[in-house]
Design a protein around this motif. Structure first.
Motif, short mmCIF file in Angstrom:
data_model
loop_
_atom_site.label_atom_id
_atom_site.label_comp_id
_atom_site.label_asym_id
_atom_site.label_seq_id
_atom_site.Cartn_x
_atom_site.Cartn_y
_atom_site.Cartn_z
N ALA B 77 -6.38 44.27 36.80
CA ALA B 77 -5.95 44.89 38.07
C ALA B 77 -5.82 43.86 39.20
O ALA B 77 -4.85 43.87 39.96
N GLN B 78 -6.78 42.95 39.28
CA GLN B 78 -6.80 42.00 40.40
C GLN B 78 -5.59 41.06 40.40
O GLN B 78 -5.17 40.60 41.45
N SER B 79 -5.05 40.82 39.21
CA SER B 79 -3.85 39.98 39.14
C SER B 79 -2.66 40.67 39.79
O SER B 79 -1.64 40.04 40.05
N TYR B 80 -2.79 41.95 40.02
CA TYR B 80 -1.73 42.71 40.67
C TYR B 80 -2.15 43.16 42.07
O TYR B 80 -1.55 44.06 42.66
N GLY B 81 -3.20 42.52 42.60
CA GLY B 81 -3.68 42.84 43.94
C GLY B 81 -4.37 44.18 44.02
O GLY B 81 -4.69 44.65 45.12
N LEU B 82 -4.58 44.82 42.86
CA LEU B 82 -5.18 46.15 42.85
C LEU B 82 -6.68 46.07 42.66
O LEU B 82 -7.19 45.16 42.03
N PHE B 133 2.84 43.86 43.15
CA PHE B 133 1.61 43.33 43.74
C PHE B 133 1.21 44.17 44.95
O PHE B 133 2.02 44.35 45.87
N ALA B 134 -0.02 44.69 44.93
CA ALA B 134 -0.54 45.41 46.09
C ALA B 134 -1.18 44.40 47.03
O ALA B 134 -1.74 43.41 46.59
#
Ligand SMILES: [Zn+2]
Lengths: 209, 377
Positions: B77-82, B133-134
């Motif tokens: 998730a963090q790789s997508y800013g989530l 990306f969030a």
């Protein structure tokens, strides 16, 4: 970051017998300004667009004709670097010797080249400036454990650090520039200040009276 | 008749009680409008569909939002800013995000179909979200989606972003598009998240010269802000000739905002909104879609957005805040709750280098126009 991470490879090279005209055409077509000159496999010089223009300038005492050989105008025995050198070493060499490129040589063979522009790319990558982030600048006493204290503080808040640069500032302190994945950089700066850190960036905002 | 778009489901887009992106802000706007005696009937949208989102967002990104939304763990998730400290995951975040997108898309549709000219979407403005990306509280980019829905039907759009943060997501998504101009005024990325929005970011390919950025000095006040706004926006619109103006009206350039360092007052916002409405009349036949955006002072933001709603509807700006409203929201209004609708004037903030700030902002506006103009002819 090592030279091999940023170098252009393979490098386009010319031979000492290439004419100025042909060398110029290679530069124009490939959009390069620096060409290693190799004799067989051996690096014998570097020729730049500036060398070509100065040599053929109408302002020169005796301008070279376009059909002259590159060997007549190139810089001989150029400085080189190794693909495994840290980029900052390459940068320092180029700065100290005032040169615009370094051919990268392995086992006597030219395997690549780096120029000033490649070093700018390296700076951009090192600062992580291409990711959305807030920028913090903190002055830390030059003692062991200070940087760890800062990182512990950020880790405690679950914050991802995109990049961190630390450099000495005088003899007593160091300055650390961080890019942190947080829109709340200002609060973070306030909390850091409360925790005793000297935050130089972002600066404090005055209160309206 | 101007339209107001809102649904109580917008309140589900919430990252928790301690998070600055609070649904209270819009609740306070609606309540203030009510207490001022205005019975504005909002139009209710429907949530955007998954298919709507895919006009801009990547499927693998939407899938991850859906999984987090359903309470499932997403390892990367963090790789997508989530699921980050800024943009934590919460149950129902996919649907909540689609409600906000649905509202902004409805606003675009009402304008596109000629049913409305002035529309205020009381939510959205999630300008930091990227394709995959969030970022900065933004999961789905409702404004980029609305712009896209207009341009793909042949209506060219000028997007104006007055949020204090750079509108990086919208700019990036439309960077090489010649059918959309983006203009963002923001506190300089040197000082503020997300770090981008320099004058040299002008767009690429056929979109070059159509992405405009005015990075402002910290502590910039209203006079200087209006000066550069007037210097940049009219010539840009004059050149681009958009069919619709889309405005991200974040309120976080207010002096009371704790996330940034600009010094706008509600009176400055009134001037800004009046200018924008005037430019819509002059350049887009009055067609303008406003969304909300950032704005993290619970004392200032509801007043700024109420002001926007009043001006969009051509209603008068009151002197005082209704007592009942002040009492009802007293606990969130802070130590010195405002009694008047507008901020005290003048502000009298202690700004040591005021003249230099103004000078630098003007220079930045000049440099921007110098850089962009060659692409306009
Ligand atoms: Zn913002």
């Amino acid at each position: 970051m090592l030279v091999r991470d940023i170098m252009r490879s393979p490098a386009v090279a010319v031979s000492p017998d290439t004419t100025l005209q042909d060398a110029y055409r290679v530069m124009r077509e490939q959009r390069f300004r620096h060409l290693p000159v190799v004799d067989g496999e051996r690096l014998v010089g570097v020729v730049t667009d500036r060398d070509l223009r100065l040599a053929t300038s109408a302002l020169a005492a005796v301008p070279f004709p376009p059909g002259s050989r590159v060997a007549e105008v190139m810089s001989r025995d150029p400085l080189t670097a190794d693909a495994a050198d840290p980029v900052e070493d390459a940068a320092r060499t180029m700065r100290e010797r005032k040169i615009g490129c370094l051919p990268i040589v392995e086992d006597g063979r030219v395997v690549g080249i780096i120029t000033g522009i490649d070093l700018l790319d390296a700076l951009i990558r090192m600062t992580g400036i291409d990711k959305p982030a807030g920028r913090l600048e903190v002055r830390l006493p030059d003692h062991p454990g200070e940087l760890a204290r800062l990182m512990t503080f950020l880790a405690g808040r679950g914050l991802n650090v995109h990049s961190i640069l630390t450099y000495p500032e005088g003899s007593e302190s160091s300055r650390t520039v961080l890019r942190v994945a947080s829109i709340e950089t200002r609060q973070l700066a306030q909390e850091l200040r409360k925790d005793g850190f000297e935050v130089l960036w972002p600066p404090e905002k005055p209160c309206p009276r | 008749m101007p339209a107001l778009i809102y649904d109580p489901a917008y309140g589900r887009y919430s990252f928790g009680d301690d998070h600055p992106f609070s649904p209270l802000r819009v609740a306070m706007v609606l309540d203030l409008l009510w207490e001022l005696g205005h019975r504005l009937e909002p139009v209710a949208p429907v949530p955007a569909t998954r298919q709507d989102l895919l006009a801009i967002h990547d499927e693998y990104y939407v899938r991850r939002v859906e999984e987090l939304s359903a309470g499932k763990p997403v390892r990367d998730a963090q790789s997508y800013g989530l699921d980050t400290p800024d943009t934590p995951a919460f149950e129902g975040m996919d649907e909540a995000g689609r409600w906000l997108v649905g509202g902004t898309l409805l606003g675009a549709r009402l304008i596109r179909e000629g049913k409305e000219k002035r529309v205020l979407q009381l939510g959205g403005g999630l300008h930091h979200a990227r394709r995959n990306f969030a970022s900065g509280f933004c999961v789905y980019n409702d404004v980029a989606l609305a712009v896209h829905s207009l341009i793909r039907r042949g209506l060219w759009v000028a997007y104006l972003d007055i949020d204090v943060h750079h509108g990086d997501g919208v700019q990036q998504i439309l960077y090489d598009d010649k059918r959309a101009m983006t203009i963002s005024l923001h506190e300089s990325g040197q000082y503020l998240f997300p770090g981008t929005g320099d004058v040299h970011e002008l767009g690429s390919g056929v979109g070059r010269g159509l992405k405009l950025n005015v990075p402002l000095e910290p502590l910039t006040e209203g006079d200087s802000y209006l000066e550069v706004l007037e210097k940049v926006v009219p010539p840009a619109l004059e050149h681009f000739k958009p069919a619709v103006l889309v405005v991200q009206a974040g309120a976080d350039a207010h002096y009371d905002d704790q996330l940034a360092d600009l010094m706008l007052t509600t009176r400055d916002y009134e001037q800004i909104f009046r200018r924008i409405l005037g430019w819509a009349d002059a350049f887009t036949g009055g067609r303008v879609l406003f969304t909300l955006g950032g704005g993290y002072s619970l004392s200032a933001t509801p007043r700024v957005w109420t002001l926007l709603a009043l001006l969009v509807h051509g209603l008068p700006v009151p002197e005082q805040l209704p007592e009942t409203w002040r009492r009802r929201w007293g606990r969130v209004l802070g130590d010195r709750p405002p009694t008047a609708f507008h901020d005290p004037s003048p502000l009298r903030a202690d700004i040591p280098n005021r003249a230099e700030i103004r000078h630098r902002n003007l220079q930045v506006a000049d440099r921007l126009l110098q850089g962009a103009r060659p692409y306009w002819f």
